[in-house]
Design a protein around this motif. Structure first.
Motif, PDB file in Angstrom:
ATOM      1  N   LYS A 289       2.462   3.711   9.541  1.00  0.00           N
ATOM      2  CA  LYS A 289       2.544   2.347   9.972  1.00  0.00           C
ATOM      3  C   LYS A 289       1.114   1.987  10.572  1.00  0.00           C
ATOM      4  O   LYS A 289       0.417   2.829  10.997  1.00  0.00           O
TER       5      LYS A 289
ATOM      6  N   GLU B  35       0.819  -1.216  -0.144  1.00  0.00           N
ATOM      7  CA  GLU B  35      -0.074   0.107  -0.062  1.00  0.00           C
ATOM      8  C   GLU B  35       0.925   1.172   0.095  1.00  0.00           C
ATOM      9  O   GLU B  35       0.391   2.249  -0.779  1.00  0.00           O
TER      10      GLU B  35
ATOM     11  N   ASP C 147       2.333  -8.216   5.183  1.00  0.00           N
ATOM     12  CA  ASP C 147       0.851  -7.559   5.278  1.00  0.00           C
ATOM     13  C   ASP C 147       0.566  -6.886   4.204  1.00  0.00           C
ATOM     14  O   ASP C 147      -0.690  -6.277   4.123  1.00  0.00           O
TER      15      ASP C 147
ATOM     16  N   LYS D  15       1.632  -3.930   3.280  1.00  0.00           N
ATOM     17  CA  LYS D  15       1.346  -2.590   3.738  1.00  0.00           C
ATOM     18  C   LYS D  15       2.669  -1.824   3.153  1.00  0.00           C
ATOM     19  O   LYS D  15       2.541  -0.686   2.717  1.00  0.00           O
TER      20      LYS D  15
END
Ligand code: FES
Length: 150
Positions: A150, A69, A107, A109
């Protein structure tokens, strides 16, 4: 996924069939170039998948694996290297738990991409976080920026 693919296919036909812009549309819609999308377009357009992959691997703008992301681009050019970019990158990988040999956290991210000179050597070392350029980066400042997202 089907609707998106049909839309891209229509745009391809309307724009005189440019394979690069087709790949750009796929990348923009999915965030990367999924293999099943390449296979689908290959079949629809009767273009061998190797043609798509040849272009995709030549240009750095295309990605064959899903990306995170948040995209962090760390410059590893000479000026940034001299100013300690390697240390910054190592601390980044540790902080984000990205295993060695990988560039995306489990994950999904974060993705850390290493690039050669981003053209801002006077403010080395340079780290680009989600398209925002941060010059004269230090480990402390980098961690602060990362913890914000985060
Ligand atoms: S080497 Fe990093 S900006 Fe030029």
């Amino acid at each position: 996924m089907q609707d998106i693919r049909e839309k891209i296919l229509k745009a391809y036909h309307e724009n005189e069939g440019n394979v690069i812009s087709l790949l750009q549309d796929i990348e923009e819609s999915f965030g990367y170039l999924p293999q099943d999308a390449i296979d689908w377009f290959s079949e629809q357009l009767d273009i061998p998948p190797s043609r798509f992959y040849g272009i995709a691997t030549f240009y750095a703008q295309f990605h064959l694996k899903p990306r995170g992301e948040n995209i962090i681009t760390a410059c590893c050019g000479t000026a940034c290297h001299v100013k300690g970019s390697e240390r910054l990158i190592n601390s980044l990988m540790r902080e984000l738990h990205i295993p060695s040999g990988e560039d995306t956290s489990e994950d999904k991210k974060f993705t850390v991409e290493k690039v050669n000179c981003v053209g801002a050597c006077s403010i080395a070392p340079v780290v680009i976080i989600n398209k925002e350029v941060h010059g004269k980066m230090t480990a402390d400042r980098l961690m602060k920026e990362i913890r914000k997202i985060k």
